[in-house]
Design an enzyme around this catalytic site. Structure first.
Site, mmCIF file in Angstrom:
data_model
loop_
_atom_site.group_PDB
_atom_site.id
_atom_site.type_symbol
_atom_site.label_atom_id
_atom_site.label_comp_id
_atom_site.label_asym_id
_atom_site.label_seq_id
_atom_site.Cartn_x
_atom_site.Cartn_y
_atom_site.Cartn_z
ATOM 1 N N THR A 67 0.793 -1.237 0.000
ATOM 2 C CA THR A 67 0.000 0.000 0.000
ATOM 3 C C THR A 67 0.826 1.289 0.000
ATOM 4 O OG1 THR A 67 -0.104 -0.113 2.418
ATOM 5 C CG2 THR A 67 -1.919 -1.120 1.192
ATOM 6 N N GLU A 68 2.130 1.172 -0.144
ATOM 7 C CA GLU A 68 2.986 2.345 0.010
ATOM 8 C C GLU A 68 2.605 3.511 -0.903
ATOM 9 O OE1 GLU A 68 5.377 -0.660 2.231
ATOM 10 O OE2 GLU A 68 3.886 -0.617 0.635
ATOM 11 N N VAL A 69 2.150 3.240 -2.136
ATOM 12 C CA VAL A 69 1.793 4.345 -3.033
ATOM 13 C C VAL A 69 0.606 5.150 -2.503
ATOM 14 C CG1 VAL A 69 2.695 3.210 -5.094
ATOM 15 C CG2 VAL A 69 0.288 2.879 -4.473
ATOM 16 N N LYS A 70 -0.175 4.554 -1.624
ATOM 17 C CA LYS A 70 -1.347 5.240 -1.072
ATOM 18 C C LYS A 70 -0.954 6.263 0.000
ATOM 19 C CE LYS A 70 -4.500 2.741 -3.256
ATOM 20 N NZ LYS A 70 -5.407 3.329 -4.275
ATOM 21 N N ARG B 156 4.869 6.542 0.415
ATOM 22 C CA ARG B 156 6.105 5.854 0.789
ATOM 23 C C ARG B 156 6.571 4.987 -0.386
ATOM 24 N NH1 ARG B 156 8.450 8.250 4.784
ATOM 25 N NH2 ARG B 156 9.494 6.331 5.421
#
Length: 256
Positions: free
Chosen positions: A130-133, A136
């Site tokens: 989920t980092e793009v959310k 990160r």
């Protein structure tokens, strides 16, 4: 080791490491991170342990990832290499591991599940990078290319959208599925299957797989032959054929 992470041994040879913060969705807070480092080191150092199962308490989350509130408070930019406990990366392990994913495995939760050698997941579990959310990045996901196809990996990372346990099984991220509430038991069954093998053969086999993902064909073959010598020379290499000839179950007590 704090109560945020527990290490138990329900059966001979098996260590179960549990993230015990279900009210925080077993997020990787500082306390949990410290507890995981301690637990993994205790597992590796313990001669009675031959395989470990990593799981989360409760039925909602295996691990929801890093503690975003902590990141805000510390204004965290690039995480130091030793911040998150990642098996076989910044934690040296020579024994096999299983992730028992009983709920969501998001971001850092996916990271620590991916790092284990094998994975069992509840049919109710979900996985996401989920980092793009949250602005990160996920450099730790690079080894995923050796597990799943490139285009699927690309979509998972670029969209940040969760996939089901069934989908994770279909693409090869998960070895076995379990009914909700049975994840740990299925992981224990898989651990027992591994423990039936000769310990040094299991160790050499695991190392062979890892060498094959890191090297070209010729180099991997040469390194794997070297890694297997100890297995060939130990007493188990004589006990296995002997037990077969005598039509009995092998006694791998030479491991002790």
């Amino acid at each position: 080791m704090s109560d945020a992470v527990t290490l138990t041994s329900p059966e001979a040879g098996i260590a179960v490491i549990t993230i015990n913060r279900p009210e925080q969705r077993n997020a990787l807070s500082a306390e949990v991170r410290a507890g995981l480092f301690d637990a993994w080191r205790a597992f590796e150092a313990g001669p009675a342990y031959r395989i470990a199962i990593l799981t989360g308490a409760g039925d909602k989350a295996f691990c929801a990832g890093g503690d975003l509130k902590e990141m805000v408070e510390k204004q965290l930019r690039v995480p130091p290499r030793d911040m998150f406990p990642v098996p076989y990366d910044n934690i040296e392990l020579s024994k096999p591991t299983i992730a028992a994913v009983n709920g969501v495995a998001f971001a850092g939760g996916w990271m620590i599940a991916q790092a284990c050698d094998l994975c069992v997941a509840s049919t109710a579990a979900r996985f996401a990078i989920t980092e793009v959310k949250v602005g990160r990045s996920s450099p730790w996901a690079a080894p995923l290319i050796h597990m799943i196809p490139q285009r699927i990996m690309m979509e998972i990372i670029l969209t940040g959208k969760p996939i089901t346990a069934q989908r994770a099984y279909e693409i090869g991220l998960v070895n076995r599925l379990a009914e909700p509430g049975q994840t740990l038991e299925v992981a224990l069954e898989l651990a027992r299957d591994v423990l039936e093998g000769a310990p040094q053969s299991v160790r050499a086999g695991r190392e062979t797989v890892m060498l094959a993902t890191q090297m070209g064909r010729s180099a991997a073959l040469e390194a794997a032959r070297h890694a297997s010598e100890w297995a060939y020379r130990c007493e188990d290499a004589q006990e296995g054929p002997r037990a077969f000839a005598e039509k009995r179950k092998p006694d791998w007590s030479s491991y002790d």
